[in-house]
Design a protein around this motif. Structure first.
Motif, short mmCIF file in Angstrom:
data_model
loop_
_atom_site.label_atom_id
_atom_site.label_comp_id
_atom_site.label_asym_id
_atom_site.label_seq_id
_atom_site.Cartn_x
_atom_site.Cartn_y
_atom_site.Cartn_z
N GLY A 217 0.81 -1.21 0.00
CA GLY A 217 0.00 0.00 0.00
C GLY A 217 0.84 1.26 0.00
O GLY A 217 0.55 2.22 -0.72
N THR A 221 0.95 4.10 -3.11
CA THR A 221 0.75 5.52 -2.84
C THR A 221 2.02 6.32 -3.13
O THR A 221 1.95 7.41 -3.73
CB THR A 221 0.34 5.72 -1.37
OG1 THR A 221 -0.78 4.89 -1.07
CG2 THR A 221 -0.04 7.17 -1.11
N LEU A 225 1.19 8.71 -6.36
CA LEU A 225 0.84 10.07 -5.94
C LEU A 225 1.87 11.08 -6.44
O LEU A 225 1.49 12.10 -7.04
CB LEU A 225 0.70 10.14 -4.41
CG LEU A 225 0.29 11.51 -3.86
CD1 LEU A 225 -1.01 11.99 -4.48
CD2 LEU A 225 0.18 11.45 -2.33
N ILE A 257 -3.62 4.90 -6.53
CA ILE A 257 -3.52 5.69 -5.30
C ILE A 257 -4.62 5.27 -4.32
O ILE A 257 -4.37 5.07 -3.13
CB ILE A 257 -3.64 7.20 -5.61
CG1 ILE A 257 -2.46 7.65 -6.48
CG2 ILE A 257 -3.70 8.02 -4.32
CD1 ILE A 257 -2.60 9.06 -7.03
N GLY A 260 -3.83 1.94 -2.88
CA GLY A 260 -2.74 2.05 -1.91
C GLY A 260 -3.23 2.54 -0.55
O GLY A 260 -2.87 1.98 0.50
N ILE A 261 -4.05 3.58 -0.56
CA ILE A 261 -4.57 4.11 0.71
C ILE A 261 -5.44 3.07 1.41
O ILE A 261 -5.35 2.87 2.63
CB ILE A 261 -5.38 5.40 0.44
CG1 ILE A 261 -4.43 6.51 -0.09
CG2 ILE A 261 -6.10 5.86 1.69
CD1 ILE A 261 -5.15 7.75 -0.56
#
Length: 283
Positions: A217, A221, A225, A257, A260-261
């Motif tokens: 994760g 990100t 990002l 993204i 990942g979050i």
């Protein structure tokens, strides 16, 4: 007067007749070899069953090259390659998309997890993505050597003047330089290198692999990002992107993204789980 950087590095290291070695290819190869050694060290540390590493290496190399090439052909130049399908195989002429490579790796790890480890895909991703961050930094350095994928015109003192007629210059013509531009290859390379350091720290010092999906994760990100943000100062890769609010690279980054979050939040909420290989190949 501002002192901009004039970039005159030749993309080719050795060029003898049809034989050529480029910085891009060299960095690509170094990345894969370094990645192999990093994962080898992790697998030995965890006493992973023999044979898993070599199979993983084959899966990832094939998936990265095929996925990145098809990603470029389908996401950025679909009409051209649909009309000239044999051109898809000419990888040496350039054209690789990181998002396509990511999709290719996801598919490969799904197959690898079903037929080799017989474990959750996240187990493999939490280890694999650590060297992938380093590979990303090396690939962007290769882009710098190729005078490609740079940004908008800038007045900042670290703006780079790239060679605009690169092919002709490599054939002996006088260079024609771009206006000073954001060296977005360097921006991305530094972000990915910092991410690599963070992931290594998480694995070796914080045992983050015990929270399944956390490293993966953070990787998603930390890769996509910065990519999303840097795209705002990067030149569009294809003409069709000119009238888009967000370009193709940004649109393709958003799902990664979000994923990942979600993985980070999910991993933090769950307890640590130490993994044992007392019964290799079992879940």
């Amino acid at each position: 007067m501002l002192d901009f950087i004039t970039w005159t590095v030749n993309p080719s290291i050795v060029h003898l007749g049809p034989f050529e070695i480029r910085w891009y290819g060299l960095f690509f190869a170094i990345g894969f070899l370094a990645g192999y050694k990093i994962i080898e060290k992790m697998f030995k540390h965890e006493k992973v069953p023999d044979g898993w590493l070599d199979k993983l290496f084959i899966y990832v190399v094939v998936a990265t090259i095929v996925g990145a090439r098809l990603g470029h052909c389908l996401f950025y130049a679909r009409d051209y390659y649909m009309a000239h399908p044999t051109e898809i195989f000419k990888i040496w002429e350039g054209g690789l998309a990181s998002h396509g490579g990511a999709i290719g790796i996801i598919i490969a790890i799904w197959i690898y997890s079903r037929h080799v480890t017989r474990r959750n895909m996240l187990w493999t991703f939490d280890r694999l993505v650590i060297p992938v961050a380093l590979v990303g930094a090396l690939i962007r350095t290769g882009n710098l050597m190729n005078h490609e994928i740079y940004g908008h015109v800038t007045n900042l003192p670290w703006g780079f003047r790239f060679i605009d007629n690169l092919h002709a210059w490599m054939q002996g013509a006088e260079p024609v330089f771009t206006a000073p531009s954001h060296p977005t290859q360097i921006y991305e390379a530094l972000c990915y290198l910092a991410l690599f350091g963070l992931l290594m720290y998480m694995y070796w010092k914080r045992n983050a692999e015990e929270r399944q999906g956390l490293i993966f994760g953070v990787f998603l990100t930390g890769i996509f990002l910065p990519r999303f943000l840097i795209e705002f100062v990067k030149n569009n890769q294809e003409a069709f992107e000119e009238n888009m609010l967000l370009n193709m690279g940004q649109l393709l980054s958003i799902p990664f993204i979000i994923a990942g979050i979600w993985l980070i939040v999910r991993a933090i909420k769950r307890p640590r789980t130490a993994i044992s290989f007392a019964t290799p190949g079992k879940k």
